[in-house]
Motif scaffolding. Sequence first.
Motif, PDB file in Angstrom:
ATOM      1  N   ASP A 195       0.691  -0.991  -0.137  1.00 39.31           N
ATOM      2  CA  ASP A 195       0.013  -0.026  -0.073  1.00 39.31           C
ATOM      3  C   ASP A 195       1.005   1.271  -0.093  1.00 39.31           C
ATOM      4  N   TYR A 196       1.035   1.774  -1.010  1.00 39.08           N
ATOM      5  CA  TYR A 196       2.018   3.007  -1.287  1.00 39.08           C
ATOM      6  C   TYR A 196       1.128   4.368  -1.702  1.00 39.08           C
ATOM      7  N   ASP A 197       1.642   5.559  -1.605  1.00 41.14           N
ATOM      8  CA  ASP A 197       1.072   6.885  -2.335  1.00 41.14           C
ATOM      9  C   ASP A 197       1.650   7.072  -3.444  1.00 41.14           C
ATOM     10  N   ALA A 198       0.817   7.311  -4.510  1.00 37.66           N
ATOM     11  CA  ALA A 198       1.250   7.505  -5.830  1.00 37.66           C
ATOM     12  C   ALA A 198       1.825   9.038  -5.728  1.00 37.66           C
ATOM     13  N   PRO A 199       2.647   9.367  -6.508  1.00 34.83           N
ATOM     14  CA  PRO A 199       3.398  10.886  -6.595  1.00 34.83           C
ATOM     15  C   PRO A 199       2.213  11.818  -6.835  1.00 34.83           C
ATOM     16  N   GLY A 200       1.820  12.755  -6.180  1.00 30.36           N
ATOM     17  CA  GLY A 200       0.875  13.459  -6.078  1.00 30.36           C
ATOM     18  C   GLY A 200      -0.302  13.066  -5.591  1.00 30.36           C
ATOM     19  N   ASN A 201      -0.301  12.025  -5.123  1.00 29.47           N
ATOM     20  CA  ASN A 201      -1.732  11.519  -4.488  1.00 29.47           C
ATOM     21  C   ASN A 201      -2.835  11.549  -5.312  1.00 29.47           C
ATOM     22  N   TRP A 202      -2.720  11.259  -6.842  1.00 27.32           N
ATOM     23  CA  TRP A 202      -3.927  11.465  -7.668  1.00 27.32           C
ATOM     24  C   TRP A 202      -3.891  10.228  -8.577  1.00 27.32           C
ATOM     25  N   CYS A 203      -4.621  10.536  -9.655  1.00 23.70           N
ATOM     26  CA  CYS A 203      -4.712   9.455 -10.654  1.00 23.70           C
ATOM     27  C   CYS A 203      -3.427   9.106 -11.112  1.00 23.70           C
ATOM     28  N   THR A 204      -3.080   7.950 -11.475  1.00 22.11           N
ATOM     29  CA  THR A 204      -1.632   7.391 -11.740  1.00 22.11           C
ATOM     30  C   THR A 204      -1.782   6.230 -12.555  1.00 22.11           C
TER      31      THR A 204
END
Length: 554
Positions: free
Chosen positions: A536-545
């Motif tokens: 469970d990670y956070d994508a760069p920018g915390n948005w659609c990736t």
Amino acid sequence: MSSLSRELVFLILQFLDEEKFKETVHKLEQESGFFFNMKHFEDQVQAGEWDEVERYLCGFTKVEDNRYSMKIFFEIRKQKYLEALDRQDRAKAVEILVKDLKVFSSFNEELFKEITQLLTLDNFRQNEQLSKYGDTKSARNIMLVELKKLIEANPLFRDKLSFPSFKSSRLRTLINQSLNWQHQLCKNPRPNPDIKTLFTDHSCNPTSNGARPPPPTNNPLVGPIPKAGQFPPIGAHGPFQPVVSPSPGAIAGWMSSNSPSLPHPSMAAGPPGFVQPSSAVGFLKHPRTPTGMTGMDYQSADSDHLMKRIRTGQSDEVSFAGVAHTPNVYSQDDLTKTVVRTLNQGSNVMSMDFHPQQQTILLVGTNVGDISLWEVGSRERLAHKPFKVWDISAASMPLQNALLNDAAISVNRCVWGPDGLMLGVAFSKHIVHLYTYNPTGELRQHLEIDAHVGGVNDIAFAHPNKQLCIVTCGDDKMIKVWDVVAGRKQYTFEGHEAPVYSVCPHHKESIQFIFSTAIDGKIKAWLYDYLGSRVDYDAPGNWCTMMAYSADGT
């Protein structure tokens, strides 16, 4: 939910069971959906507690999930209906028929008519198929045998019917180990610590610096408060060893981290060693920077190192998917600036994919739901398919209602299969289309799948267990895997808390897995099993990736 959090639920279930909080145990089983307690289910069925039976079941499956689930709910509601008829309670029977059984009429209208006609008989045993119906108790027992078979065969209950194997009072042991560890971290540890509360971290501060709040009387969790000269017992586990340079908040950090599920040893024993991460799980969590190899070189995570990474958020890897922070050997000048072809599609293009072998064949999907095949070299459009539902009679009611309310539909994603003989199209409302393709440019309808509630946001081909499948994700926060021969659902992955935006299936040697991203910026990874997400990670920018692997897999 991360897998260590799932294991924490099992520890709580064990604790509640040992403390005899029976109703709370079953409520947590149902709300978490991690362990189906067959004994509790049998007791409720035999007692005729039909509302509780359905409420408990709904924590694990719904009527429409699959044919096994539909049959389970049908058998329960039919039994409830027959019992009302047997009591001559016609009003209750009619209520059950209308509220509970009518939902099945759309799947088998003749059967529903036959059930309705039982109301006209003085004794439903006059119906030939029900002539051997005995008393209520024997009928419930016969039904239970059938229900157990259906539950065991239902893939949604796989790995949820046995409790993981671990020692009794495990939660108490962990708390005692934690207290022992906290005491060893004290700057000036007293030889006879007096532990009076779990609400704050223990430290051997002089009492003049402020007394701790008094402990609650009869604390059931760690037993009686130790006398002077004693430390809370930790049984056969031995003292918890000192940890070198612990990070702040390390004790609580694991609670929001990752690992599998299953439930109370007092009820059923699961496979030993369940809580150890498998090599596949270690592989997903522990990518290593490639070392001059063409494929990815992964190592298994030893638990201490893995826990450090999870707790602190620090990593000795430079990137989640194994991409090294080497100097960028490309520049924008390497990208061509020359337009070689302009194709007039006629509507806004939403998705494109080049054929994997015939690399001048371009698949295009648009905002009005149509797809086209173009031969880029000659600018010839080889095929064009406007959107339509192929079999409206098989469409679910949510899909029919969605199209009725707003007929507009868009292609969200279109992709070629790995061999170029099949292509998949994901639409903005519920469905996926699969076409077969031959080299003459002909497209033939192959499968229409009512895949998700809401938009299907992505589609990808994968080869789990050497079987070609498609992986889809949608607005309903789910990821699903379907076989491409008959469109049967193989897996459903739940755990995202927002619509799932993209899926990226991949494999390393014999390990098959899927990365997924949601619009809340969460990245998760899944193996083809029912044990939940492994990372469970956070994508760069915390948005659609959208995620993708390089061609060489590194």
